[in-house]
Write a protein that holds these residues in place. Structure first.
Motif, PDB file in Angstrom:
ATOM      1  N   ASN A  21     -46.606  10.443   5.379  1.00 22.47           N
ATOM      2  CA  ASN A  21     -46.375  10.822   6.775  1.00 22.47           C
ATOM      3  C   ASN A  21     -45.671  12.170   6.900  1.00 22.47           C
ATOM      4  O   ASN A  21     -44.787  12.356   7.743  1.00 22.47           O
ATOM      5  N   GLU A  22     -46.117  13.109   6.081  1.00 22.59           N
ATOM      6  CA  GLU A  22     -45.587  14.472   6.167  1.00 22.59           C
ATOM      7  C   GLU A  22     -45.739  15.037   7.581  1.00 22.59           C
ATOM      8  O   GLU A  22     -44.855  15.727   8.096  1.00 22.59           O
ATOM      9  N   ALA A  23     -46.874  14.737   8.211  1.00 23.45           N
ATOM     10  CA  ALA A  23     -47.141  15.284   9.545  1.00 23.45           C
ATOM     11  C   ALA A  23     -46.130  14.779  10.563  1.00 23.45           C
ATOM     12  O   ALA A  23     -45.810  15.482  11.536  1.00 23.45           O
ATOM     13  N   LEU A  24     -45.624  13.576  10.360  1.00 23.82           N
ATOM     14  CA  LEU A  24     -44.617  13.036  11.275  1.00 23.82           C
ATOM     15  C   LEU A  24     -43.364  13.911  11.243  1.00 23.82           C
ATOM     16  O   LEU A  24     -42.816  14.272  12.294  1.00 23.82           O
ATOM     17  N   PHE A  25     -42.904  14.257  10.049  1.00 19.37           N
ATOM     18  CA  PHE A  25     -41.732  15.128   9.944  1.00 19.37           C
ATOM     19  C   PHE A  25     -41.993  16.453  10.647  1.00 19.37           C
ATOM     20  O   PHE A  25     -41.148  16.957  11.396  1.00 19.37           O
ATOM     21  N   ALA A  26     -43.154  17.026  10.400  1.00 17.83           N
ATOM     22  CA  ALA A  26     -43.486  18.335  10.972  1.00 17.83           C
ATOM     23  C   ALA A  26     -43.520  18.302  12.490  1.00 17.83           C
ATOM     24  O   ALA A  26     -43.265  19.318  13.151  1.00 17.83           O
ATOM     25  N   SER A  27     -43.794  17.145  13.068  1.00 20.35           N
ATOM     26  CA  SER A  27     -43.880  17.060  14.527  1.00 20.35           C
ATOM     27  C   SER A  27     -42.523  17.219  15.206  1.00 20.35           C
ATOM     28  O   SER A  27     -42.451  17.422  16.417  1.00 20.35           O
ATOM     29  N   PHE A  28     -41.437  17.141  14.414  1.00 16.65           N
ATOM     30  CA  PHE A  28     -40.097  17.261  14.991  1.00 16.65           C
ATOM     31  C   PHE A  28     -39.489  18.650  14.801  1.00 16.65           C
ATOM     32  O   PHE A  28     -38.365  18.891  15.255  1.00 16.65           O
ATOM     33  N   GLY A  29     -40.175  19.544  14.120  1.00 12.47           N
ATOM     34  CA  GLY A  29     -39.650  20.901  13.997  1.00 12.47           C
ATOM     35  C   GLY A  29     -39.730  21.432  12.585  1.00 12.47           C
ATOM     36  O   GLY A  29     -40.382  20.855  11.707  1.00 12.47           O
ATOM     37  N   LYS A  30     -39.040  22.546  12.370  1.00 15.56           N
ATOM     38  CA  LYS A  30     -39.135  23.262  11.094  1.00 15.56           C
ATOM     39  C   LYS A  30     -37.825  23.298  10.318  1.00 15.56           C
ATOM     40  O   LYS A  30     -37.749  23.872   9.239  1.00 15.56           O
ATOM     41  N   ARG A  31     -36.749  22.703  10.856  1.00 14.47           N
ATOM     42  CA  ARG A  31     -35.459  22.730  10.181  1.00 14.47           C
ATOM     43  C   ARG A  31     -34.820  21.349  10.262  1.00 14.47           C
ATOM     44  O   ARG A  31     -34.608  20.814  11.349  1.00 14.47           O
ATOM     45  N   ALA A  32     -34.512  20.778   9.095  1.00 13.65           N
ATOM     46  CA  ALA A  32     -33.989  19.412   9.047  1.00 13.65           C
ATOM     47  C   ALA A  32     -32.654  19.365   8.322  1.00 13.65           C
ATOM     48  O   ALA A  32     -32.426  20.103   7.353  1.00 13.65           O
ATOM     49  N   ALA A  33     -31.781  18.501   8.778  1.00  9.83           N
ATOM     50  CA  ALA A  33     -30.558  18.166   8.044  1.00  9.83           C
ATOM     51  C   ALA A  33     -30.741  16.758   7.489  1.00  9.83           C
ATOM     52  O   ALA A  33     -31.164  15.851   8.211  1.00  9.83           O
ATOM     53  N   ILE A  34     -30.447  16.577   6.219  1.00  4.13           N
ATOM     54  CA  ILE A  34     -30.597  15.271   5.577  1.00  4.13           C
ATOM     55  C   ILE A  34     -29.218  14.650   5.392  1.00  4.13           C
ATOM     56  O   ILE A  34     -28.352  15.218   4.714  1.00  4.13           O
ATOM     57  N   VAL A  35     -28.998  13.511   6.001  1.00  2.00           N
ATOM     58  CA  VAL A  35     -27.745  12.759   5.885  1.00  2.00           C
ATOM     59  C   VAL A  35     -28.035  11.562   5.000  1.00  2.00           C
ATOM     60  O   VAL A  35     -28.891  10.737   5.333  1.00  2.00           O
ATOM     61  N   LYS A  36     -27.331  11.437   3.871  1.00  2.00           N
ATOM     62  CA  LYS A  36     -27.754  10.459   2.872  1.00  2.00           C
ATOM     63  C   LYS A  36     -26.584   9.703   2.262  1.00  2.00           C
ATOM     64  O   LYS A  36     -25.431  10.155   2.260  1.00  2.00           O
ATOM     65  N   SER A  37     -26.910   8.557   1.711  1.00  2.00           N
ATOM     66  CA  SER A  37     -25.968   7.806   0.892  1.00  2.00           C
ATOM     67  C   SER A  37     -26.001   8.353  -0.525  1.00  2.00           C
ATOM     68  O   SER A  37     -26.925   9.086  -0.916  1.00  2.00           O
ATOM     69  N   GLY A  38     -25.013   7.995  -1.333  1.00  2.00           N
ATOM     70  CA  GLY A  38     -24.980   8.457  -2.705  1.00  2.00           C
ATOM     71  C   GLY A  38     -26.134   7.930  -3.538  1.00  2.00           C
ATOM     72  O   GLY A  38     -26.563   8.571  -4.503  1.00  2.00           O
ATOM     73  N   SER A  39     -26.669   6.768  -3.166  1.00  2.00           N
ATOM     74  CA  SER A  39     -27.755   6.161  -3.940  1.00  2.00           C
ATOM     75  C   SER A  39     -29.114   6.788  -3.657  1.00  2.00           C
ATOM     76  O   SER A  39     -30.074   6.533  -4.385  1.00  2.00           O
ATOM     77  N   ALA A  40     -29.213   7.619  -2.617  1.00  5.50           N
ATOM     78  CA  ALA A  40     -30.517   8.172  -2.233  1.00  5.50           C
ATOM     79  C   ALA A  40     -31.132   9.032  -3.323  1.00  5.50           C
ATOM     80  O   ALA A  40     -32.362   9.157  -3.412  1.00  5.50           O
ATOM     81  N   GLY A  41     -30.280   9.628  -4.161  1.00  3.98           N
ATOM     82  CA  GLY A  41     -30.799  10.437  -5.252  1.00  3.98           C
ATOM     83  C   GLY A  41     -31.214   9.626  -6.456  1.00  3.98           C
ATOM     84  O   GLY A  41     -31.868  10.145  -7.365  1.00  3.98           O
ATOM     85  N   ARG A  42     -30.840   8.340  -6.479  1.00  4.07           N
ATOM     86  CA  ARG A  42     -31.164   7.486  -7.631  1.00  4.07           C
ATOM     87  C   ARG A  42     -32.373   6.595  -7.384  1.00  4.07           C
ATOM     88  O   ARG A  42     -33.035   6.165  -8.327  1.00  4.07           O
ATOM     89  N   ASN A  43     -32.633   6.273  -6.133  1.00  2.51           N
ATOM     90  CA  ASN A  43     -33.719   5.328  -5.856  1.00  2.51           C
ATOM     91  C   ASN A  43     -35.035   6.006  -5.495  1.00  2.51           C
ATOM     92  O   ASN A  43     -36.025   5.334  -5.213  1.00  2.51           O
ATOM     93  N   GLY A  44     -35.046   7.330  -5.487  1.00  2.00           N
ATOM     94  CA  GLY A  44     -36.274   8.071  -5.217  1.00  2.00           C
ATOM     95  C   GLY A  44     -36.483   8.452  -3.768  1.00  2.00           C
ATOM     96  O   GLY A  44     -37.400   9.230  -3.453  1.00  2.00           O
ATOM     97  N   ALA A  45     -35.646   7.950  -2.867  1.00  2.00           N
ATOM     98  CA  ALA A  45     -35.859   8.211  -1.444  1.00  2.00           C
ATOM     99  C   ALA A  45     -35.636   9.680  -1.101  1.00  2.00           C
ATOM    100  O   ALA A  45     -36.432  10.281  -0.366  1.00  2.00           O
TER     101      ALA A  45
END
Length: 361
Positions: A21-45
């Motif tokens: 769903n790459e197109a879904l992200f693109a529908s909201f604009g061109k600049r994103a801030a990612i707010v994440k938990s510490g585990s987000a880098g370990r589980n592949g998300a």
């Protein structure tokens, strides 16, 4: 019959749904801030979200890890008041999604951290895309953000905080420790139980009863400390059902009396709710007998005592707390618990009895 139903979040569930769903992200604009938990880098998300953004040439800023049970000040520290983003991507469990909603407000409003609890914001918050990585919070389909303030937690609840979209892929649950899976699944169960008992409507009944039937299908897996892909997917789906239930009904005193256990004793939120959930069901039985009997049937347990036993089997050891500590926690939570929707009025004495039966009984 009276109820409200507003769940505007677009929910997409399935394998590899983030990258599909790459197109879904693109529908909201061109600049994103990612707010994440510490585990987000370990589980592949996090990797999947970044790949989807880069595939559409969307620039992004990865905020620092959200701490467990974030405060308003923690939220402000993630991004501050820096302008320039089009949307927020929340990647993680309840803390990450709660924080992301706060960041979405602060990114468009020049207010202090505690201004998050204002009744009105001058500017509309940024859209949030939620990628949940636990099976309990349901925050991907609610308009609520819960933050730690002092001795307890406080909720922000505004329609504009509903995430615009939620992408549910159960593969991110595979790296969760088994007890974390149980704790978050119990949070989802609490959402459905509380909403089911405090609001009578065909809508909440439909979603909650589906959640109970689902829970019965995978509750036996917790004893094995291992889950199939199908069970994890069902847990994630059930978590979203619970979120829909509380988006309509809200939560009861169970959540409020669980907050001091989390804030002062570091008991994970879902577990803190589960510790007193059985006693709340028993407290409610005289006024909700028919619904509780039906709920227990769907969960495949033998009445209220069977419900309590099921919860006990999914929890680790009961924490060791003194009667003095519990009395303090009852003082902290009583006023807010009484203001909640409940099956019947809840007093400080009722809260103390639930604490004692659950934690000292």
């Amino acid at each position: 019959m009276e109820f409200q139903l507003q769940v505007p979040t677009k929910v997409i569930m399935g394998q590899e749904c983030v990258r599909k769903n790459e197109a879904l992200f693109a529908s909201f604009g061109k600049r994103a801030a990612i707010v994440k938990s510490g585990s987000a880098g370990r589980n592949g998300a996090l990797e999947d979200v970044i790949a989807a953004l880069e595939a559409r040439d969307i620039s992004y800023h990865v905020c620092g890890n959200v701490p467990p049970n974030p405060t308003p000040e923690d939220v402000a520290a993630l991004l501050g008041y820096a302008p320039g983003f089009d949307f927020i991507v929340a990647v993680g469990g309840g803390s990450a999604m709660d924080a992301a909603k706060g960041v979405a407000v602060l990114a468009t409003n020049d207010i202090p951290a505690m201004g998050l609890f204002d009744k009105v914001y001058e500017n509309k918050p940024l859209p949030v895309i939620a990628v949940p990585t636990t099976c309990g919070t349901g925050s991907e389909v609610t308009a609520v953000s819960v933050l730690e303030v002092g001795d307890t937690k406080k909720s922000i609840s505004k329609p504009e905080l509903f995430p615009a979209a939620a992408l549910l892929d159960a593969k991110y649950l595979k790296t969760l420790p088994s007890q974390v899976t149980a704790d978050t699944a119990l949070d989802a169960l609490a959402h459905s139980v509380e909403g089911y008992l405090i609001l009578d409507s065909w809508a909440t009944d439909m979603f909650a009863e589906r959640a109970f039937a689902n829970f019965a299908l995978y509750k036996g897996a917790f004893g094995k400390h291992a889950f199939t892909d199908d069970e994890l997917e069902l847990m994630l789906y059930t978590s979203t059902l619970g979120g829909i239930v509380i988006s309509m009904a809200g939560t009861s005193a169970v959540h409020t009396i669980g907050y001091p256990l989390t804030v002062h004793k570091d008991i994970p939120h879902g577990r803190a709710c589960a510790l007193t959930l059985g006693e709340y069901v028993a407290f409610s039985y005289e006024v909700k007998k028919e619904k509780i009997d039906r709920m227990c049937g769907l969960l495949e347990v033998d009445g209220v005592e069977g419900f309590k036993q099921m919860i006990r089997e999914l929890l680790p050891e009961v924490p060791k707390l003194s009667e003095e500590e519990l009395a303090r926690f009852a003082d902290i939570s009583a006023e807010d618990a009484a203001r909640k929707k409940n099956t019947k009025p809840v007093s400080k004495g009722d809260i103390m009895r639930m604490y004692l039966a659950s934690l000292l009984g």
